[in-house]
Write a protein that holds these residues in place. Structure first.
Motif, PDB file in Angstrom:
ATOM      1  N   TYR D  16       5.602  19.297  -0.200  1.00  0.00           N
ATOM      2  CA  TYR D  16       5.913  17.863  -0.248  1.00  0.00           C
ATOM      3  C   TYR D  16       6.581  17.402   1.037  1.00  0.00           C
ATOM      4  N   LEU D  38      -1.507   3.390   0.039  1.00  0.00           N
ATOM      5  CA  LEU D  38      -1.595   4.845   0.142  1.00  0.00           C
ATOM      6  C   LEU D  38      -2.599   5.361  -0.887  1.00  0.00           C
ATOM      7  N   SER D  40      -3.861   7.269  -4.059  1.00  0.00           N
ATOM      8  CA  SER D  40      -3.125   7.525  -5.293  1.00  0.00           C
ATOM      9  C   SER D  40      -2.785   9.001  -5.396  1.00  0.00           C
ATOM     10  N   ARG D  41      -1.784   9.284  -6.243  1.00  0.00           N
ATOM     11  CA  ARG D  41      -1.374  10.656  -6.515  1.00  0.00           C
ATOM     12  C   ARG D  41      -2.555  11.566  -6.777  1.00  0.00           C
ATOM     13  N   ILE D  55       2.609  15.441  -4.785  1.00  0.00           N
ATOM     14  CA  ILE D  55       2.411  14.180  -4.065  1.00  0.00           C
ATOM     15  C   ILE D  55       3.477  13.177  -4.497  1.00  0.00           C
ATOM     16  N   GLN D  56       3.677  13.122  -5.789  1.00  0.00           N
ATOM     17  CA  GLN D  56       4.683  12.215  -6.354  1.00  0.00           C
ATOM     18  C   GLN D  56       6.038  12.418  -5.689  1.00  0.00           C
ATOM     19  N   TYR D  59       5.999  11.039  -2.155  1.00  0.00           N
ATOM     20  CA  TYR D  59       6.028   9.578  -2.165  1.00  0.00           C
ATOM     21  C   TYR D  59       7.414   9.063  -2.562  1.00  0.00           C
ATOM     22  N   LYS D  60       8.028   9.752  -3.506  1.00  0.00           N
ATOM     23  CA  LYS D  60       9.342   9.306  -3.956  1.00  0.00           C
ATOM     24  C   LYS D  60      10.356   9.396  -2.829  1.00  0.00           C
ATOM     25  N   GLU D  63       9.857   6.629  -0.590  1.00  0.00           N
ATOM     26  CA  GLU D  63      10.341   5.392  -1.202  1.00  0.00           C
ATOM     27  C   GLU D  63      11.856   5.282  -1.042  1.00  0.00           C
ATOM     28  N   ILE D  68       8.101   3.038   1.559  1.00  0.00           N
ATOM     29  CA  ILE D  68       7.045   2.811   0.580  1.00  0.00           C
ATOM     30  C   ILE D  68       7.603   1.968  -0.547  1.00  0.00           C
ATOM     31  N   SER D  70       6.627   1.410  -4.630  1.00  0.00           N
ATOM     32  CA  SER D  70       5.747   1.815  -5.717  1.00  0.00           C
ATOM     33  C   SER D  70       6.054   1.007  -6.968  1.00  0.00           C
ATOM     34  N   SER D  76       0.736   2.422  -4.396  1.00  0.00           N
ATOM     35  CA  SER D  76       1.901   2.416  -3.522  1.00  0.00           C
ATOM     36  C   SER D  76       1.523   1.795  -2.173  1.00  0.00           C
TER      37      SER D  76
END
Lengths: 123, 123, 123, 123
Positions: D16, D38, D40-41, D55-56, D59-60, D63, D68, D70, D76
């Motif tokens: 990640y 972006l 998607s997951r 991926i989540q 992305y988190k 964020e 980002i 979401s 996102s």
DNA sequence: GTGGTCTAGACCACC
DNA sequence: GTGGTCTAGACCACG
């Protein structure tokens, strides 16, 4: 001494929250005390038949609330003041009582019937 | 008729299960009766402020339990015998009462204190 | 002789792998030579400020790659042919250079800018 | 348009974090722009052969750094100001350059040799 | 042995 | 379809 003797998993509610709740109940009942060691992740996970990570999550939440201290390599330890114990006790009671009362009222049960129900289930 | 109630994920219980439980409570309270038409998914979703899919999921579960009959294209109707109503009522009460009593006893509360708690929270 | 360096988990790379890499760098720089004795696990762990187990893990990995020989009870010694030294050196350089160049090119930097960057950061 | 064309997974560094780094590189290279969606997951996880959760997590983290936005049910979206782009660019360069220089110096390479290495690997 | 974290897979609510 | 979260299993550093 903490015990998971009378603990069983419900359905729907996340397991880690059930564990948190149970530990808070033990705190409120003062069957668990300041400075006491909690069972390790592995031991408790084996006991409850869940993944060690689930226990970890429960313990972490308790740590964020300041009820536990964890240090890598050492067991997790309860951190309890009289104040926090009293607060948790009140919280739990309020929560449970209002929930139970709401259900009973919505089911059209009178207070008198409710009281006799309590008596019936007390034993 | 299904009444309004606030639903959220706060306590971790899936919303569709909360809805199922709520409907069962209305069945037990006999505010919903045999043959009654349920509001359409769209209407109920608007009423409860949740997504139509979530209502769909709740209805499907109730249908699997035989409490609802949906004929394609037509509205869903409640299918309730006296027996099932009684069973649901008992289930809910037992669940709630035994849980509440267990908590109170574990916290070292006497039956008298419990009763006064009920009275306190009844209003 | 292995020199000191700071190790931590900040960037997510396991410490034992960082240590392996560090030792390979010393091999490539020829500050560690064939036949040289490695510091004992205990000594090195004190020097680098990490747990002896972690050193143990790094040594084991190097042993599996044939860069170290440990005879039970005795100290570990480096086993380095000119060939392996050259190979390690090439590996490290290639890895770092190609990674750095890829990054710089992707960021739209010209070779001239890259060279001036090197000069800037050299001190 | 973001692309994972020249992305391959290294060993040791958490996946990640590698993804986060790659996206930052694309930001710095301005191959990805403000307002852009972006992948998607699910799409990206399939593309990279990893779990959607990984991926989540990436992305988190982005964020939390404010790069980002979401919203559940929607894709996102990148949130980039000129300022943040410049900051990321500087960060990445500094990081990469100082790391590369440290390695090269430790391996006993002179600045002139380093420059010729850069030239060699540039193509 | 201990706690901390990364990856994986399934389920939920929402659009 | 989307993102959010819970549970599971493996690996890491540390005492």
């Amino acid at each position: 001494m903490i015990s998971f003797q009378h603990f069983s998993l419900e359905d729907g509610v996340p397991i880690y929250l059930q564990i948190v709740r149970h530990i808070k109940q033990e705190i409120a009942a003062q069957t668990i005390e300041h400075g006491e060691e909690l069972p390790s992740r592995r031991v408790l996970s084996a006991l409850l038949g869940v993944n060690p990570n689930t226990i970890q999550k429960a313990y972490k939440l308790l740590e964020e609330e300041g009820l536990i201290e964890s240090h890598s390599g050492a067991k997790s330890v309860m951190v309890l003041t009289e104040e926090t114990v009293a607060k948790i006790r009140t919280e739990l009671l309020e929560q449970e009582a209002s929930q139970a009362v709401a259900l009973l009222k919505q089911m059209g049960i009178t207070m008198e019937e409710a009281i006799s129900l309590i008596k019936k289930y007390w034993n």
